[in-house]
Design a protein around this motif. Structure first.
Motif, short mmCIF file in Angstrom:
data_model
loop_
_atom_site.label_atom_id
_atom_site.label_comp_id
_atom_site.label_asym_id
_atom_site.label_seq_id
_atom_site.Cartn_x
_atom_site.Cartn_y
_atom_site.Cartn_z
N ARG A 17 71.44 46.74 61.57
CA ARG A 17 72.33 46.52 60.44
C ARG A 17 71.72 45.53 59.44
O ARG A 17 71.22 44.47 59.84
CB ARG A 17 73.68 46.01 60.95
CG ARG A 17 74.83 46.21 59.98
CD ARG A 17 76.14 45.73 60.57
NE ARG A 17 76.50 46.41 61.80
CZ ARG A 17 77.08 47.61 61.86
NH1 ARG A 17 77.33 48.27 60.74
NH2 ARG A 17 77.39 48.15 63.02
N TYR A 18 71.72 45.89 58.18
CA TYR A 18 71.11 45.11 57.11
C TYR A 18 69.60 44.90 57.33
O TYR A 18 69.02 43.94 56.80
CB TYR A 18 71.80 43.75 56.95
CG TYR A 18 73.26 43.88 56.56
CD1 TYR A 18 73.62 44.33 55.29
CD2 TYR A 18 74.27 43.56 57.46
CE1 TYR A 18 74.96 44.45 54.93
CE2 TYR A 18 75.61 43.69 57.12
CZ TYR A 18 75.95 44.14 55.85
OH TYR A 18 77.27 44.27 55.50
N ASP A 19 68.99 45.77 58.13
CA ASP A 19 67.55 45.68 58.43
C ASP A 19 67.18 44.31 58.99
O ASP A 19 66.09 43.79 58.74
CB ASP A 19 66.71 45.97 57.18
CG ASP A 19 66.94 47.38 56.65
OD1 ASP A 19 66.81 48.32 57.44
OD2 ASP A 19 67.27 47.52 55.46
N LYS A 20 68.08 43.75 59.77
CA LYS A 20 67.88 42.40 60.28
C LYS A 20 66.77 42.36 61.32
O LYS A 20 66.68 43.22 62.19
CB LYS A 20 69.18 41.87 60.89
CG LYS A 20 69.14 40.39 61.24
CD LYS A 20 70.52 39.89 61.64
CE LYS A 20 70.50 38.39 61.91
NZ LYS A 20 71.83 37.88 62.28
N GLY A 21 65.92 41.36 61.25
CA GLY A 21 64.83 41.20 62.21
C GLY A 21 63.53 40.86 61.50
O GLY A 21 63.31 41.22 60.34
N GLU A 22 62.65 40.16 62.20
CA GLU A 22 61.39 39.72 61.60
C GLU A 22 60.28 40.75 61.75
O GLU A 22 59.28 40.69 61.04
CB GLU A 22 60.96 38.39 62.23
CG GLU A 22 61.92 37.24 61.96
CD GLU A 22 61.45 35.94 62.57
OE1 GLU A 22 60.37 35.94 63.21
OE2 GLU A 22 62.13 34.91 62.39
N THR A 23 60.43 41.67 62.68
CA THR A 23 59.41 42.70 62.89
C THR A 23 60.01 44.08 62.67
O THR A 23 61.24 44.25 62.65
CB THR A 23 58.85 42.62 64.32
OG1 THR A 23 59.90 42.97 65.25
CG2 THR A 23 58.33 41.22 64.64
N GLU A 24 59.15 45.08 62.52
CA GLU A 24 59.64 46.44 62.34
C GLU A 24 60.42 46.89 63.57
O GLU A 24 61.42 47.61 63.47
CB GLU A 24 58.46 47.38 62.09
CG GLU A 24 58.85 48.83 61.85
CD GLU A 24 59.68 49.03 60.58
OE1 GLU A 24 60.32 50.08 60.46
OE2 GLU A 24 59.69 48.12 59.71
N GLU A 25 59.97 46.46 64.74
CA GLU A 25 60.67 46.82 65.97
C GLU A 25 62.09 46.27 65.98
O GLU A 25 63.03 46.96 66.38
CB GLU A 25 59.89 46.31 67.18
CG GLU A 25 60.39 46.85 68.50
CD GLU A 25 59.54 46.40 69.67
OE1 GLU A 25 59.36 47.20 70.61
OE2 GLU A 25 59.06 45.24 69.66
#
Length: 451
Positions: free
Chosen positions: A182-190
């Motif tokens: 959700r909301y493209d949350k995260g520091e990596t693509e994974e």
């Protein structure tokens, strides 16, 4: 004095309490009834087995109270959190773990500790002598629950906890579903693609709700009441509260763009989260249920992308018993009528893996202090750990006491920080900054006292 600490229950709280006490030099005996005596939810005899979700929830220790609790437990050399990070799975900012390797590692660490032994037996009565921690979790055995009820002269409080189903990834139609946090949350693509999403149109959502409301559900036994913890409501109970409830809960479509059809915004979205490191299993997020097995398959296969879904585990429901801790426990988590017995974990009325382990951590340290003649300073209520233990040992209203997740509402107010939604980010950061300073000071003080 006998320096052996006995712990009933080898779940999150019991495992953490044992680790803390053993590392402080105490001999510890864990009494775990599994696998000799099974429960509805457990599948193995491993210590620290996860029986519901595989998530420890948010790992944000600057803006989230449970993330702060993660941080505090790591600072205190917590076994549960250290092991969770070793078996972490992508979850878009949350801390999800590969459940079986996690439990196997917790078990291996405890069995390898020279100060820890494990007795596989059921304890059916309250111990008269010695120092004990009862950490039997949400599935306390009937005999022990009756013994606790008899001692406290009060009816045991209980609510019902439901389990979400797990789906084989290979059976999901990826021409319909897509991967996105959700909301493209995260520091990596994974991390940014940690969740599997199944979109619904308005008509599909209405069909799903109709099927959900009409499905056969598990019946309650005579004398049981369906008191649910709001953080773990079955989806059909949410649907009964209003047809749009799920669309503003676990099926909310915000922060997501359908990669297979980016021009059309979904009316609702069902999310699934990876349940193992191989990525072969996914659990349906927030889909705890008390529907009968046949009904589950029929209803869940109305979800686009899950038409041919195969289930590794279907959902279920189990009774969850907890005590009225504000009435029964003192500030050292001891049973007032039998101070040689402490309680820890979900049976105290905290909700969640992290909160349960945190109360085990404190109970273990409190037992160490008492058994070695030390005076343990009160945990600052400005910390996540302190706010939670203060709540269950006196801060909560006993008449309306219900299971509680850690949250900033349990923390003392901040001076000079404005309230309101607009100032929430600054306020949460101020809460966590203050907590970290106070927690490290408390840990330093207790380490100095032990030395």
């Amino acid at each position: 004095m006998d320096k052996t600490l006995n712990i009933i229950g080898g779940g999150m709280a019991g495992s953490e309490a044992a680790w803390q006490a053993a590392n402080a030099g105490l001999k510890v005996n864990i009494h775990e009834m599994r696998p000799k005596v099974e429960t509805f939810a457990h599948r193995t005899g491993n210590l620290g087995e996860m029986v519901c979700s595989n998530s420890f929830r948010s790992d944000d220790h600057e803006q989230n109270a449970v993330g702060l609790l993660h941080w505090e437990m790591v600072q205190a050399n917590g076994l549960i959190m250290q092991t969770a990070y070793q078996h972490r799975l992508p979850a878009g900012g949350a801390l999800a773990v590969d459940r079986d390797p996690f439990a196997e590692s917790v078990t291996a660490a405890l069995l390898a500790h020279p100060n820890i032994s494990v007795s596989y037996e059921e304890i059916t009565a309250l111990p008269e002598d010695g120092q004990w921690i009862i950490a039997t979790g949400p599935l306390t055995s009937g005999s022990l629950a009756e013994a606790i009820q008899a001692e406290t002269s009060a009816a045991a409080l209980a609510f019902f906890d439901a389990i979400a189903p797990i789906v084989y990834h290979e059976s999901i139609n990826m021409d319909v579903a897509w991967m996105q946090s959700r909301y493209d949350k995260g520091e990596t693509e994974e991390e940014r693609t940690a969740y599997l999403n199944c979109p619904m149109t308005k008509d599909q959502y209405e069909t799903f709700i109709d099927a959900l409301l009409a499905a056969d559900k598990t019946e309650f036994k005579e004398g049981e009441t369906a008191g649910y913890f709001d953080g773990c409501l079955p989806i059909e109970v949410m649907a009964e509260r209003g047809r749009e409830t799920l669309r503003f809960g676990p099926m909310k479509p915000v922060g997501l763009t359908n990669a297979n059809d980016p021009q059309n915004k979904p009316y609702a979205v069902v999310q699934l989260r990876r349940d193992n490191a191989l990525g072969t299993l996914y659990n349906i997020v927030g889909f705890q249920t008390k529907m009968k097995y046949g009904a589950q398959k029929a209803v869940f296969k109305t979800i686009p992308g899950l038409e041919d879904a195969e289930f590794a585990r279907l959902g279920g429901i189990h009774r969850n018993t907890f005590i009225n801790s504000p009435t029964l426990l003192d500030d050292q988590m001891r049973l007032r009528s039998r101070p040689n017995i402490r309680f820890a974990g979900q049976i105290t009325g905290v909700e969640g893996y992290v909160e349960s382990a945190a109360m085990g951590l404190l109970a273990g340290r409190m037992a160490v202090a008492e058994m070695t003649g030390q005076t343990l300073a009160s945990v600052p209520d400005t910390t996540a750990m302190g706010a939670l233990v203060t709540h269950i040992t006196g801060g909560a209203e006993a008449k309306t006491f219900q299971p509680m997740n850690v949250n900033f509402g349990l923390f003392p107010p901040l001076d000079g920080i404005k309230g309101g939604r607009r100032n929430r980010k600054d306020r949460y950061k101020a809460y966590t900054d203050r907590a970290k300073i106070d927690w490290q000071a408390w840990l330093g003080q207790t380490a100095q006292d032990a030395a």
